[in-house]
Design an enzyme around this catalytic site. Sequence first.
Site, PDB file in Angstrom:
ATOM      1  N   LYS C  78     -74.558 -28.375  42.942  1.00 17.65           N
ATOM      2  CA  LYS C  78     -75.418 -27.510  43.853  1.00 17.65           C
ATOM      3  C   LYS C  78     -76.728 -27.611  43.325  1.00 17.65           C
ATOM      4  O   LYS C  78     -77.179 -27.496  42.384  1.00 17.65           O
ATOM      5  CB  LYS C  78     -74.801 -26.318  44.004  1.00 17.65           C
ATOM      6  CG  LYS C  78     -75.305 -25.712  45.135  1.00 17.65           C
ATOM      7  CD  LYS C  78     -74.619 -24.273  45.291  1.00 17.65           C
ATOM      8  CE  LYS C  78     -75.138 -23.355  46.664  1.00 17.65           C
ATOM      9  NZ  LYS C  78     -74.514 -22.376  46.540  1.00 17.65           N
ATOM     10  N   SER C 163     -72.659 -21.080  51.409  1.00 11.58           N
ATOM     11  CA  SER C 163     -73.863 -21.968  51.231  1.00 11.58           C
ATOM     12  C   SER C 163     -73.615 -23.456  50.594  1.00 11.58           C
ATOM     13  O   SER C 163     -74.322 -24.109  50.453  1.00 11.58           O
ATOM     14  CB  SER C 163     -75.104 -21.113  50.737  1.00 11.58           C
ATOM     15  OG  SER C 163     -74.783 -20.769  49.211  1.00 11.58           O
ATOM     16  N   SER C 187     -70.039 -17.678  49.189  1.00 10.25           N
ATOM     17  CA  SER C 187     -70.649 -19.169  49.201  1.00 10.25           C
ATOM     18  C   SER C 187     -69.749 -20.191  48.431  1.00 10.25           C
ATOM     19  O   SER C 187     -69.947 -21.537  48.594  1.00 10.25           O
ATOM     20  CB  SER C 187     -72.018 -19.192  48.727  1.00 10.25           C
ATOM     21  OG  SER C 187     -72.783 -18.698  49.501  1.00 10.25           O
TER      22      SER C 187
END
Lengths: 494, 107, 498
Positions: C78, C163, C187
């Site tokens: 990420k 997210s 998330s």
Amino acid sequence: MAKYIQGATGEWEVVIGLEIHAQVSSEAKLFSGSSTKFGSEPNTQVSFVCSAMPGMLPTINEECIRQAVRTGLALGCKINLRSVFDRKNYFYADLPQGYQISQFKDPIVGEGVMEVTLEDGSTKDIGIERLHLEQDAGKSMHDQHPTQTYVDLNRSGVALMEIVSMPDMRSAEEAGAYFRKIRTLVRYAGTCDGNMDQGSMRADVNVSVRRPGAELGIRSETKNVNSIRFMMQVIEFETRRQIDLLEDGGEVAQETRQFDPATGTTSSLRSKEEAHDYRYFPDPDLLPLEFTQEFVDDLAKSLPELPDAKRARLISEFGVSEYNASVLVAEKENADYFEELLGELARKTGQDKVKIATQAANWVIVDLFGALKKLSKPITDSPVSIVHGAELLALQIDGTISGRIAKDVFEIMLESGNGPEKIVEEQGLKQVSDTGAIEAMIDEVLAANQDKVEKYRGGKDKLFGFFVGQVMKKTQGKANPQVVNQLLRPKLDG
Amino acid sequence: MQIFEDQERPEKMSVDKTTVAKIADLARIAVREDELEPLAGELNNILEWIEQLSEVNTDGVVPMTSVVEVDLPWRADKVTDGGYRDDILANAPQTEHGFFSVPKVIE
Amino acid sequence: MTELTKLTLAEARDGLVKGDFTSRELTEQHLTAMEQGRELNSYIVETGEIALEMADKADHMIKAGNATGMTGIPIGVKDLYCTKDVHSCSASHILNGFKPKYESTVTANLWQDGAVMLGKTNMDEFAMGSSNETSYYGPVKNPWRATKENGELGTKDYVPGGSSGGSVAAVAGDLAIASTGTDTGGSIRQPAAFTGLVGLKPTYGRCSRWGMIAFASSLDQAGPITKTVRDAAIMMESMASYDIKDSTSVERTVPNYEHALTQDIRGMKIGIPKEYHMDGMPKEIEKLWQQGIAWMKDAGAEIVEISLPHTKYALPTYYIVAPAEASSNLARYDGVKYGLRVEGDSLDGMYKNTRAEGFGHEVKRRILIGTYVLSAGYYDAYYLKAQKIRTLIAQDFAKAYEQVDVILTPTSPSAAFPMGEKSDDPIAMYLNDVFTVPASLAGLPAISVPAGLSSDGMPLGLQFIGRAFDEETVLRVAHVLEHAANFTAKPKVWWGDK
Ligand SMILES: [Mg+2]
Ligand SMILES: [Zn+2]
């Protein structure tokens, strides 16, 4: 004892509170492992943490915790076994995180009272509200480039102790005495070097005025004043400015001001309307700071004797005068020098410390301090060692040299670095107590000044000093003055 | 809890344009005049939704400081970091002579 | 050799150790798939060269007999993790061009174990979002598309959740064997549920936050996003560590999580919180939950109804705490030290222009909310109140764990939705996290496991929430549910040349 200031419309009272920022003595910063060393190349003592790189987190330096507790103990304040670090949010070029980690609601050190001594010998209690730990900001330089400000983060994250007083001071003198005492205490405790030139201590000065007995007036806060003298100037200036304003029917604005050392005046920096809204909240990157009473007790045991106790002891144990004791304890190094010197002197002369302490104290305060001041040297860097100082005093006490000669010997010691015994020996400065030799010289002096002898005998007693002086001069100061007195008087009186 | 049908949202405007401008200023975010009104609306929607917390009795409740029960670890006072200026300045938009450089601050 | 990208992490690990293929081969196939799958926008940057170097290093480790569970496994990272000299911007324009000179602890742990970085995965800007539509680098497309009534695959783009949307899209689309996610309010779990994957948020403090670009410090946790529960166990073990650089990291030995996957949950007490039955929740979610309960019973667990009375306040509490912390955490983005700078007529002007241009709308909205709730006069009413309610929420869980070992809930109140559907209504968007946020506020470990498909063929997940630091129980029950659900569906490939 209230000290009121006479204005055009009556009396006024000034109310002063101080926030002193003292840099914690530590190797590394409060929340990062970079160095706190002073005066390095810009941005060389900066880590990813103290430059607030994304994803960086604070970790606390245990020595800074100890230093804050030691200081709290030295100030006689309550130590809080649990305290919390908060974020104080504001934007500034030298504040890389966009917030300062500080302590707001729950500081590490709570309330206390400190007694300060004023010039007239009276004392006054000044309340301390709190002491908290926080990070220093970096340094902005505005004068290096016409359109740019340069930012150096070497100081960013260095630990500070903010010591907040109660609004208990009523004159510049009191504020000066308070600041000086705090400086003395942190230096004794070894928690801050007190070096004002390098910004290790600086004060935010809160000043307001009011009619005696009235409610507190609106205060101004003058930021970052970095000497005691300047702080006193700020108070004098602000007091005058505010009284004048009020007497002219104006109002004092609650604002932040800055001091200009060149003019000795303050000017407005920000008004309250522009004041920050710091949005304090507990720093979620740090857990509450907790320790045990035992931890505090151990630190208390390791503290050195503090100035008040030391002063009392110098007075009671050695009979040093109150004034001398106060002067000696103002710096721990001075008091240490004195005590070691006294010990050495007692050993050398075999005399009781009480009998020789006053002479030793006077010599340290008058002769040694005077010389050091001229040389701009600290006592730790004194050109006269404790052993040599004791030797010099011992030579006077055993009558080898007179006080007059001692002063000359001291000068030579400062210049040459040699010991006094050697100097006295080599330059033949030993006091002459041989009555025969002195008698002969007295006769010479009397013969050469027959007219004055007549006048003396005619009633002008004061001329006795003149004859003593002449005899001393003839012996280059080496004659033992007591012996001169004893021999001269009967000869003159005939 | 009703989560899919439109919730009733009172008309009350607790945050006005001036407040939005003030907050934006505190947060140092430039907001155009014409953005203030819509932003105020958005913030009010959220704030009014949050408002339901006032119905919870929190008397005597200790606010959460940390979800994990651990002690703050203490670091030894040793210089273990720093001394890499190039890495510190590597991503800076503007540097001069080893400093970060920003528009002049007038005081 | 075919389709190494279809392997699970455990299969790839075993194949690598057996010598069936090399990490280089495995990595190369993924790099090709990434190229094919660019339409998904799951990666912000692809780091092919680095990946191959790391793969070769891993192959050496394997040959030398030093392989760990992660050695040679190509993963997506990420964009929120700082990776040395590689783009790390939390998908925000304000960090424009930022390449840190340091490596986050979690990724350093993974590289230490021989994992291979394929690239930086897309995400909602600063992890603020539940649909991955707030990224400066554009929205991520869910590899899954709904089927039409006639059974054909639809053409509408769906959100992957957020997210960690890029991380899940990469794994679901077989562009990575696994990926790192971060979870602040859901998330990891919600996007995992939206894409038929396993997402594990460990206990707060289990993984170091050092080098993770902060959103909300008291909530952010790293975790794995994987194809199976076993994969999650393997990857979790590598990511977790005690880190002296993170004061909120917890000093506890990291267990061998894979050993927890015993398939034996007989006698275990599983709590069903009555407050999670919400009005208006789609029937199929409720049905799936009941199915999950039935599977657990079948496996010999005891089902206990429990109450978590403050559940309904979790979401508004979260939307005070998270923006407040974010407003402060994001203050460092000021155009001085890194990232974007937009000039202005003064220092303040520069700050304001930089932050106006650098932050996207959702981020600004949260900064403003956070600034407001902390501002003078409002702190007690909002932030302090929220932190008190957070205590009550944590106490609810503590009480529940006196009766049960683990809690079973749906992961999300709906399946993935079409792009753009909720972008205008922040609160509707926030409601996506209604089931994930309570565990975040209490710092508890939680996992989402794929459990079925919606009527139009979109994945649905169920969530287990465990006691603090009891990831093992969470993984064990998740493993049992995974087997019972036998979720084998994969998205039909509609992207690339195919
Ligand atoms: Mg202050
Ligand atoms: Zn301060």
